[in-house]
Design a protein around this motif. Sequence first.
Motif, PDB file in Angstrom:
ATOM      1  N   PRO A   1       1.066-110.785  20.350  1.00 57.71           N
ATOM      2  CA  PRO A   1       2.483-111.113  20.550  1.00 57.71           C
ATOM      3  C   PRO A   1       2.681-112.027  21.752  1.00 57.71           C
ATOM      4  O   PRO A   1       2.216-111.747  22.857  1.00 57.71           O
ATOM      5  N   ALA A   2       3.384-113.138  21.541  1.00 56.51           N
ATOM      6  CA  ALA A   2       3.369-114.219  22.525  1.00 56.51           C
ATOM      7  C   ALA A   2       4.190-113.932  23.773  1.00 56.51           C
ATOM      8  O   ALA A   2       3.984-114.573  24.801  1.00 56.51           O
ATOM      9  N   LYS A   3       5.112-112.964  23.722  1.00 60.14           N
ATOM     10  CA  LYS A   3       5.843-112.651  24.941  1.00 60.14           C
ATOM     11  C   LYS A   3       4.892-112.154  26.028  1.00 60.14           C
ATOM     12  O   LYS A   3       5.171-112.308  27.219  1.00 60.14           O
ATOM     13  N   MET A   4       3.741-111.589  25.619  1.00 57.99           N
ATOM     14  CA  MET A   4       2.766-111.128  26.604  1.00 57.99           C
ATOM     15  C   MET A   4       2.157-112.294  27.381  1.00 57.99           C
ATOM     16  O   MET A   4       1.623-112.108  28.474  1.00 57.99           O
ATOM     17  N   TRP A   5       2.206-113.489  26.823  1.00 54.68           N
ATOM     18  CA  TRP A   5       1.548-114.648  27.425  1.00 54.68           C
ATOM     19  C   TRP A   5       2.448-115.434  28.370  1.00 54.68           C
ATOM     20  O   TRP A   5       1.973-116.315  29.092  1.00 54.68           O
ATOM     21  N   ILE A   6       3.746-115.138  28.374  1.00 53.66           N
ATOM     22  CA  ILE A   6       4.688-116.008  29.090  1.00 53.66           C
ATOM     23  C   ILE A   6       4.376-116.099  30.577  1.00 53.66           C
ATOM     24  O   ILE A   6       4.265-117.200  31.139  1.00 53.66           O
TER      25      ILE A   6
ATOM     26  N   SER B   1      -0.562-107.914  31.552  1.00 52.90           N
ATOM     27  CA  SER B   1      -1.263-107.896  32.839  1.00 52.90           C
ATOM     28  C   SER B   1      -2.675-108.465  32.699  1.00 52.90           C
ATOM     29  O   SER B   1      -3.140-109.195  33.589  1.00 52.90           O
ATOM     30  N   GLU B   2      -3.381-108.152  31.600  1.00 50.47           N
ATOM     31  CA  GLU B   2      -4.712-108.702  31.405  1.00 50.47           C
ATOM     32  C   GLU B   2      -4.663-110.218  31.236  1.00 50.47           C
ATOM     33  O   GLU B   2      -5.517-110.945  31.770  1.00 50.47           O
ATOM     34  N   ILE B   3      -3.674-110.695  30.487  1.00 52.30           N
ATOM     35  CA  ILE B   3      -3.518-112.127  30.271  1.00 52.30           C
ATOM     36  C   ILE B   3      -3.232-112.839  31.590  1.00 52.30           C
ATOM     37  O   ILE B   3      -3.871-113.844  31.933  1.00 52.30           O
ATOM     38  N   THR B   4      -2.269-112.307  32.342  1.00 58.04           N
ATOM     39  CA  THR B   4      -1.910-112.931  33.617  1.00 58.04           C
ATOM     40  C   THR B   4      -3.089-112.947  34.576  1.00 58.04           C
ATOM     41  O   THR B   4      -3.345-113.943  35.259  1.00 58.04           O
ATOM     42  N   GLU B   5      -3.841-111.866  34.593  1.00 54.21           N
ATOM     43  CA  GLU B   5      -4.969-111.772  35.511  1.00 54.21           C
ATOM     44  C   GLU B   5      -6.045-112.809  35.188  1.00 54.21           C
ATOM     45  O   GLU B   5      -6.564-113.484  36.089  1.00 54.21           O
ATOM     46  N   VAL B   6      -6.393-112.965  33.920  1.00 60.91           N
ATOM     47  CA  VAL B   6      -7.470-113.897  33.578  1.00 60.91           C
ATOM     48  C   VAL B   6      -7.027-115.344  33.774  1.00 60.91           C
ATOM     49  O   VAL B   6      -7.821-116.195  34.207  1.00 60.91           O
ATOM     50  N   LEU B   7      -5.762-115.660  33.499  1.00 64.50           N
ATOM     51  CA  LEU B   7      -5.294-117.031  33.705  1.00 64.50           C
ATOM     52  C   LEU B   7      -5.187-117.359  35.187  1.00 64.50           C
ATOM     53  O   LEU B   7      -5.482-118.493  35.606  1.00 64.50           O
ATOM     54  N   GLN B   8      -4.781-116.390  36.004  1.00 61.73           N
ATOM     55  CA  GLN B   8      -4.772-116.613  37.450  1.00 61.73           C
ATOM     56  C   GLN B   8      -6.186-116.813  37.976  1.00 61.73           C
ATOM     57  O   GLN B   8      -6.421-117.636  38.862  1.00 61.73           O
ATOM     58  N   ALA B   9      -7.136-116.056  37.430  1.00 57.43           N
ATOM     59  CA  ALA B   9      -8.527-116.207  37.850  1.00 57.43           C
ATOM     60  C   ALA B   9      -9.050-117.591  37.477  1.00 57.43           C
ATOM     61  O   ALA B   9      -9.806-118.214  38.245  1.00 57.43           O
ATOM     62  N   ALA B  10      -8.669-118.088  36.298  1.00 52.24           N
ATOM     63  CA  ALA B  10      -9.074-119.436  35.895  1.00 52.24           C
ATOM     64  C   ALA B  10      -8.505-120.477  36.858  1.00 52.24           C
ATOM     65  O   ALA B  10      -9.210-121.413  37.265  1.00 52.24           O
ATOM     66  N   ASN B  11      -7.255-120.308  37.234  1.00 50.22           N
ATOM     67  CA  ASN B  11      -6.647-121.226  38.196  1.00 50.22           C
ATOM     68  C   ASN B  11      -7.432-121.274  39.496  1.00 50.22           C
ATOM     69  O   ASN B  11      -7.600-122.335  40.102  1.00 50.22           O
TER      70      ASN B  11
END
Length: 475
Positions: free
Chosen positions: A87-92, A60-70
């Motif tokens: 662990p890379a599955k968190m980044w998918i 959730s933290e990864i998705t949130e920061v990448l969406q914010a960058a977008n």
Amino acid sequence: MDKNSLKQYQIWFITGSQHLYGEETLRQVGIHSQQIVDSWNRSGEIALDIVWKPTVKTQSEITEVLQAANGDPACAGIICWMHTFSPAKMWINGLKNLQKPMLHLNTQANRDIPWSTIDMDFMNLNQAAHGDREFGYICTRLGIRRKVVNGYYDTARVRAVVDVWGRAAAAWLDSQTMKVARIGDNMRDVAVTEGNKVDAQIQFGYTVDGFGVGDVLKYISSVSESQISGLVEEYLDLYTVPDRSERAMHSIREAARQEIGIRSFLEAGGYTAFTTTFENLYGLEQLPGLAAQRLMAEGYGFGAEGDWKTAALLRTMKRMAVGRTGGVSFMEDYTYHFEPGRECVLGAHMLEVCPSIASGKPSLEVHPLGIGGKADPARLIFATAPGEAINATMVEFGSKFRLVVNELQITEPKEALPRLPVARTLWVPKPNLAEGARRWIEAGGAHHSVNAPALTTEFMEDYARMTDVEFVVIR
């Protein structure tokens, strides 16, 4: 802020980890990543500001920061570093929707292995050597186009790579809102300057709008005599003006009128690139050569004869080159020199070569043009300094785009060119004229190009990767 400054853009620095290691390790991860960001920003060697983001540890933290960058219009791209094992599955989920360019930094906080004190606590903290491989795997599996750089962060080499990539990312972001004004449409029957503007907008983001010369003439006609006089005084201060006769000064004043009017037209419409053509000059006294030269020097993209692809590429490369020495200009291969052992190309155009590549003080002169059927136009005349450079061209084959780059060596002319009243440059294509010209032609490279002493192939390779176009380099 200066409209040409790259400080309006940011690069987000995102560090990956996980909760497995405990709060003390995560605290150190945050400190180390902040140290990298602070070091880079202090160095003055990276044109864009690097913005530190808190360590991401969950999906959730990864998705949130990448969406914010977008969603952030100032974010030109992201740098990702796996300080520990993330662990890379968190980044998918986040990576699947990433819309900004990525640089994957494979580094570590320590330069050296602390041979006498290294223990398992140290090993658990400093795991980028394999943590970045886990991240790299998922990026490759998802087809994420990114740049990867390995090395200790606190080195000139790594900072230089980040700067090049960041400049390309800023240029890519600029192209998302670029507007190209095509004044007077295309030169009749010329193939390479035509193309599919819809596919170009899908691929690069910029739009191309067509205008009649009359749309611009309204702005040119409204320029006051006092405005013209003020700009002419600037010309006399900046350039050598050998002929100040009534005839020459009339042409120079008309060129100033055109420059002021075209700039006003572009500013009113939010255009940062434009084209002209000498085949449609209705209402204009002369071809606007000086205006094109000076607007290019300000950072506008330009393409002659309706060449909107080169106009857009020139604007993009101008953005990459902000603050760098050497200049970037519209260019055309004009004629060859085939003397054995001294083979080279004389590059020029009728009038429109940017003075950013000039080696000295340009000369402002008025001479006949020979085509276009208009009055003798004013233009800046100069040569360029020897050194390394590139020529780049963007060509289109249906819905497919190809970026072609030829590395060059700019050279001094063997003799003076006293009867050639245009700005010009002389270069030897790499690896040589015979091979360089052959490969350019086989690749479908256009007769127009962007000549860039200020840039290197690496800039263009990064840009091609970001925009997902085929890249051909001739060296």
